[in-house]
Each structure stands twice: as C-alpha cells, then as structure tokens.
Design an enzyme around this catalytic site. Structure first.
Site, PDB file in Angstrom:
ATOM      1  N   CYS A 167       0.842  -1.208   0.000  1.00 37.09           N
ATOM      2  CA  CYS A 167       0.000   0.000   0.000  1.00 37.09           C
ATOM      3  C   CYS A 167       0.872   1.251   0.000  1.00 37.09           C
ATOM      4  O   CYS A 167       1.515   1.572   1.001  1.00 37.09           O
ATOM      5  CB  CYS A 167      -0.925  -0.031   1.217  1.00 37.09           C
ATOM      6  SG  CYS A 167      -1.807   1.510   1.519  1.00 37.09           S
TER       7      CYS A 167
ATOM      8  N   CYS B 133       0.001   3.962   2.565  1.00 39.62           N
ATOM      9  CA  CYS B 133       0.403   3.519   3.908  1.00 39.62           C
ATOM     10  C   CYS B 133       1.834   3.935   4.217  1.00 39.62           C
ATOM     11  O   CYS B 133       2.173   4.238   5.369  1.00 39.62           O
ATOM     12  CB  CYS B 133       0.281   2.007   4.036  1.00 39.62           C
ATOM     13  SG  CYS B 133      -1.406   1.359   3.878  1.00 39.62           S
TER      14      CYS B 133
END
Length: 321
Positions: free
Chosen positions: A79, A82
C-alpha cells in the site's frame, strides 16, 4: 473483538454508563502491578509504537486502552499511501509523549481483524478507548487533520473515561554516553541562524525550506521556519492599527489573525491562542479554516511540548467538535 459504537459521539454517550474513575483506577492498578513485578512504570519512546496481531489484540489493545487511547493503523506492505501515513503516525505517537499508543496491524497477516473492523480500503485508522472501538479516518490525510483528531481523542479519553496515559522515559532509548554527531543539515541550519541574526528573514526562510525539502519532518527546521515566517508577517505591521482593527472588528477574521501574530511576537502566547480559538468558535467555512490554520502555524512557533500548546489544542478540539 467486534467493533462497537463506531463513532466519536458513540464513545461520548458511553460516558453516561461508564464511570471515569473506574478506568483511571484500572490504569493506576496496572502501573502499580508493573512496578510490583519488577518492571518500570515508565516506557521508552520506542514502546509507543507497537506491532499487533490477532493473538495479542486483547492484551496489547483492549487491555491497554483502559489507560491510554490506542490508535490502530491498518496497513500493508504493498500500500503506497500507507508508506506516507505510517511514518507520520509513528512520529506523532512519539511526539504526543504517552497520551496515545500506536498499534500497527498488517492486514495481510491479520485478515480476521480486518473483517471485524469492516475495513474496505487501507490505510484505515481506528481507535480503541476504554475497550470501545471507533473509526478515525481513512487514507493519507494531512498532518493538521490528524493532530485535531488525536487531540479530540485524548480529550474524550481524559474527560469521559479518566485515562491517564503512559509515563514515558525520554532518555530510555538514548545511548548512555554519546557525543552528538554533526548532522547532514547543520550547515543549512547555521546559515538560517546567521540570516536571522542579520535580519535577513527571506534568507532564513529559504535555508529552513531547503532542509525541509529533503526532510519534511525535521523538527528544528519546522520550528525555525514557523518563527521566521511569523517575523516576516509582523515586520511591516503598524501595531496600533492592528490592535485598533481587531478591537473594532471582532468578526473580522483577517484582523484577528494579524492581532494574534502580534500577541505571539509580544510574548502573549495564551492571548494569541485564545483569540484564534474564539475566532474559530464563532466563524464558519473559509473564515473558520483560515483561523484554524493560523492557530496550527502558531503552535509550530511555540513547539508541541509546551503545555500552553497542549491546552490550546484541547480548546480547539472542543470548539471544532
């Protein structure tokens, strides 16, 4: 653990049936038990960020949430957002100095937790307060928004549940004795200080911005830039005119912001913060956002560890939410 009361208002409503003193007593009892067993009531800053899995969720999150709000960062290695949000949350967890605990959860390794929280996308950030779960935000949001959310979370924990937070030993992670090595930005920081001493505010701003372009979280550069920008704003002000405009126009957001800048430069920190908190309270839309943003900028000038900043953040959370 099945999430319950998935809203901030839900957590506040629970206060009517859950005594704050009970949560505080549990926290103090846990600390006392740690000391009795030979542990330390204080933790190092590195312990404010933990990795949590399904097996340890009850112990590391639910039980800990009886003494400190636990922020859950659901993330994954693949991700990209993230990778932006995670380090920011980790830095803020350390900066908040025991008022929150950050628990990082890898969704690939903890699919059951992801399902229980009903997560549709990551990064997703939740919190657990006194055993109750609630969503905070999803995606890589701005730092200022995260700070506001954390301030509100801490306020709810303190006022509604009596959460005492974690005692932090700031020196625990430091080597016993080590000379501070020369940093990669020392020359730029020195150049900024030299420019400030010479009254070259534009040069100081540029030097600090050069540091932040490479290291956006550099604390000394952030503080220096905020101070240099403040001095730049007030340099050509007519103090008497600014004060008169603010007095004559309590609803004039531009006038109140200018007066707050002068308050801070003059050493009247609480007055500056109070003026802008009150301006946020009685305005809406773009005006409210302008006052809020300037208040956050003035927080940077003073530094997040100053108790006056802590008090003003809590006051801001009250009027915003």
């Amino acid at each position: 653990m099945q999430p319950r009361n998935m809203s901030m208002s839900g957590v506040v409503d629970l206060a009517a049936v859950k005594a704050a003193g009970e949560a505080k007593a549990k926290a103090e009892q846990a600390r006392a038990e740690s000391v009795r067993q030979g542990g330390s009531a204080a933790v190092p800053p590195s312990a404010l960020v933990i990795d949590v899995d399904e097996a340890g969720f009850e112990r590391d999150v639910i039980q800990r949430s009886a003494e400190v709000p636990v922020v859950l960062d659901f993330w994954a290695e693949w991700c990209e957002p993230c990778k932006q949000l995670g380090p920011l949350l980790e830095r803020l967890a350390v900066e908040y100095n025991g008022r929150v605990l950050l628990a990082k959860i890898d969704v690939d390794a903890n699919q059951m937790l992801m399902q229980q929280f009903g997560i549709q996308g990551i990064p997703a950030v939740f919190a657990v307060v006194a055993g109750q779960a609630l969503p905070l935000f999803q995606g890589a949001v701005p730092e200022a928004q995260i700070r506001e959310t954390l301030d509100q979370l801490i306020l709810v924990g303190e006022e509604r549940f009596g959460l005492t937070g974690i005692v932090v030993d700031a020196d625990a992670d430091a080597p016993a004795s080590a000379a501070r090595p020369a940093g990669p930005y020392d020359a730029l920081l020195q150049a900024a200080m030299t420019a400030l001493d010479a009254g070259d505010l534009a040069g100081a701003v540029q030097a600090y911005e050069n540091v932040l372009a490479d290291d956006p979280a550099h604390p000394e550069a952030k503080l220096g830039l905020a101070q240099a920008e403040l001095l730049t704003r007030v340099r050509d002000m007519d103090p008497a005119a600014v004060r008169r405009n603010a007095a004559d126009g309590p609803a004039d957001v531009t006038a109140q912001i200018a007066a707050a800048d002068l308050d801070l430069v003059g050493g009247h920190v609480e007055d500056a913060f109070g003026r802008l908190v009150e301006t946020v309270r009685r305005t809406a839309g773009e005006d409210r956002n302008a006052a809020r943003v300037r208040l956050l900028e003035l927080f940077e000038v003073i530094g997040s560890d100053d108790p006056r900043v802590t008090a003003a953040r809590q006051a801001l959370a009250r009027v915003l939410f």
